[in-house]
Design an enzyme around this catalytic site. Structure first.
Site, PDB file in Angstrom:
ATOM      1  CE1 TYR A  77     -22.385 -34.664  20.083  1.00  0.00           C
ATOM      2  CE2 TYR A  77     -21.056 -36.633  20.330  1.00  0.00           C
ATOM      3  CZ  TYR A  77     -21.841 -35.823  19.553  1.00  0.00           C
ATOM      4  OH  TYR A  77     -22.093 -36.152  18.251  1.00  0.00           O
ATOM      5  CE  LYS A 110     -32.422 -24.153  14.165  1.00  0.00           C
ATOM      6  NZ  LYS A 110     -32.839 -23.701  12.834  1.00  0.00           N
ATOM      7  CG  ASP A 133     -31.422 -23.717   9.692  1.00  0.00           C
ATOM      8  OD1 ASP A 133     -32.487 -23.642  10.294  1.00  0.00           O
ATOM      9  OD2 ASP A 133     -30.695 -22.721   9.471  1.00  0.00           O
ATOM     10  CG  ASP A 153     -21.224 -35.948  15.188  1.00  0.00           C
ATOM     11  OD1 ASP A 153     -20.292 -36.419  14.510  1.00  0.00           O
ATOM     12  OD2 ASP A 153     -22.082 -36.655  15.739  1.00  0.00           O
TER      13      ASP A 153
END
Ligand code: NAP
Length: 392
Positions: free
Chosen positions: A141, A208, A257, A281
Site C-alpha cells: 500500500y 507469509k 494461508d 485487508d
C-alpha cells in the site's frame, strides 16, 4: 493528549465528522442520532463539526481533500467519517489511504465479533471474537509501483538485473513491498498493549514469512524480539513457553494461508491478531463475513503515540442505494462505539451495543439482514436508528 500519553476528554468535546459520499447522507444522520442519545444519558454533549472530503468537498471547494480538513483532524485529534468516493484521476490513489498516511495513523483497528441475532453463514458465529491490528502505512500500500512497459518499469528492471542479477520478465509491472522494523514493532506494540488492557489471552502475528522471509518473516521476528525487549514481565513468545504462557499474554504466529482456514474452522484459537497491510485487508473482510458482513463491520485508524484517530465505516459508498434511506448504519455506528471507547466513554458505548442487539433480537432490521432472516420486520435506515434509541 497529555505528555504522559493519556487522552483528556471534556464532557462537551468538538468532534469533526465527514458525512461521506453516496449512502453517507443516510447512515451518518442515523448514527449521529444514536451516538447523541447515548452521550446525553451520561450528561455529555458532542459538538459535531462538519469537515469536508470526497465528492462533497470537490463540489463545494474544488478540492477532494481540503487542507482545512487535515488541519481540523490535527487540531481535534479524534474524528469520524462515512465512506468516500475514490476520485478517478483526482491525484489520489484513495482518500482514505491519503488521510491515514498524512496523519500517520499506523493502526487499522478492526474488531470482529458477532451480535446476537445477526444472520451468519457459519454454525457458531458466537465463537468469533477477534480484534485485528492491521499495519496501515507500509507493505504494497506504500504506493511504490510501476506499470509494465513504461520507461520507469524498464529502468527498474534494468537496475535489479545489474545490481542483484535478478531476471524480471519483459512487460512486467513491478512493485516494492517495504516492511520496516520500526513500522512492525509499533504496530505489534499497540496490539500487545491492547491485548493486555482488554484482558485478551493471545496475540497472533499473521505473516507469509515462509515465502517472503525478509519482509513478512522479519515482521514475525521483530514481533518476538519486541516481546523480549519490552514485555518480558507480562507476555511470552510461543517458543519460549511451549505454548503454555501461565498468567502471561501468549504471543504466537501463524502463516497467512492457514490462518484464513483456521479463523473459519477454529475461531476460538484467535484473539488479537497483528498483521501487515495486505494480509489485514483480506483477513478483516473474510472475518466480517462470518459475523454479518460489511454493513455492520466497524473500523478505526489510530496513532497511539500522537493520539490521533479517525473512526470509519468500513464499507464503500454503495451508490445505488444513496439517498434511499435503506442501508444498514451499523458500520459507522459501531465505529462511533469504538470512538466512545477510545474517549473513555465505555458506559455509553456498551449501552449502544446492548440496544443494537435488542433491536436485532426483536427482528427489526435493515434490508441486508431482513433478506437473510425469517420473520424480520424490514425498516429504513433512519427507522433502525430510532428503534435503537428506543432501546437505549
Ligand atoms: P460498497 O460501496 O461497499 O458496496 C458493495 C456492496 O456492499 C453493496 O452493493 C451492498 O451489497 C453492500 N453494502 C455496502 N454498504 C452497505 C451498508 N451500509 N449496509 C448494507 N449493505 C451494504 O463497495 P463498491 O460498490 O465496490 O464501492 C463503491 C465506492 O465506494 C467506490 O468509489 C469505492 O472506491 C468506495 N469505497 C470506499 C470505502 C471507504 O470510504 N472506506 C471503502 C470501500 C469502497 P448489496 O448490493 O448486496 O445490497
Amino acid at each position: 493528549m497529555s505528555a504522559d500519553g493519556v487522552l483528556h476528554v471534556p464532557d462537551n468535546p468538538i468532534i469533526p465528522f465527514i458525512e461521506g459520499d453516496g449512502t453517507g447522507v443516510d447512515i451518518w444522520p442515523a448514527a449521529k442520532l444514536v451516538l447523541d442519545a447515548a452521550a446525553t444519558k451520561y450528561h455529555k454533549t458532542i459538538e459535531w463539526k462538519e469537515v469536508l472530503a470526497g465528492q462533497k468537498a470537490f463540489d463545494e471547494t474544488g478540492d477532494w481533500l481540503p487542507e482545512q480538513t487535515i488541519a481540523d483532524f490535527r487540531e481535534y485529534l479524534i474524528g469520524i467519517k462515512g465512506p468516500l468516493t475514490t476520485p478517478i484521476g483526482g491525484g489520489f490513489r484513495s482518500l482514505n489511504v491519503a488521510l491515514r498516511q498524512i496523519l500517520d495513523l499506523y493502526v487499522c483497528l478492526r474488531p470482529v465479533r458477532w451480535f446476537q441475532g445477526v444472520p451468519s453463514p457459519v454454525k457458531r458465529p458466537e465463537d468469533v471474537d477477534m480484534v485485528i491490528f492491521r499495519e496501515n502505512t507500509e507493505d504494497v500500500y506504500a504506493g511504490l509501483e510501476v506499470q509494465a512497459g513504461t520507461p520507469d518499469a524498464e529502468k527498474l528492471r534494468a537496475f535489479v538485473k545489474e545490481a542483484f542479477g535478478w531476471d524480471v520478465r519483459e512487460m512486467s509491472g513491478l512493485g516494492l513491498k517495504p516492511i520496516s522494523e520500526f513500522g512492525s514493532k509499533r504496530l505489534i506494540r499497540a496490539a500487545i498493549n491492547y491485548a493486555l488492557s482488554h484482558d485478551r489471552e493471545s496475540v497472533t502475528l499473521v505473516h507469509k514469512g515462509n515465502i517472503q522471509k525478509f519482509t513478512e518473516g522479519a515482521f514475525m521476528k521483530w514481533g518476538y524480539q519486541l516481546v523480549k525487549e519490552e514485555f518480558d514481565d507480562v507476555a511470552v513468545g510461543w517458543d519460549d513457553c511451549d505454548g503454555k504462557p501461565g498468567s502471561k499474554l501468549l504471543v504466537k504466529d501463524s502463516i497467512a494461508d492457514i490462518t484464513l482456514q483456521q479463523v473459519l474452522t477454529r475461531p476460538r484459537e484467535f484473539d488479537v491478531i497483528a498483521t501487515m497491510n495486505l494480509n489485514g485487508d483480506y483477513l478483516s473482510d473474510a472475518l466480517a463475513a462470518q459475523v454479518g458482513g460489511i454493513g455492520i463491520a466497524p473500523g478505526a485508524n489510530i496513532n497511539y503515540v500522537s493520539g490521533h484517530g479517525i473512526f470509519e465505516a468500513t464499507h464503500g459508498t454503495a451508490p445505488k442505494y444513496a439517498g434511499l434511506d435503506k442501508v444498514n448504519p451499523g458500520s459507522v455506528l459501531l465505529s462511533g462505539v469504538l470512538m466512545f471507547e477510545h474517549l473513555g466513554w465505555s458506559d455509553a458505548a456498551e449501552d449502544i451495543v446492548n440496544a443494537l442487539e435488542a433491536t436485532i433480537a426483536d427482528k427489526i432490521v435493515t434490508y441486508d439482514f431482513a433478506r437473510l432472516m425469517d420473520g424480520a420486520t424490514e425498516v429504513k435506515c433512519s427507522e433502525f436508528a430510532s428503534a435503537i434509541v428506543d432501546r437505549l
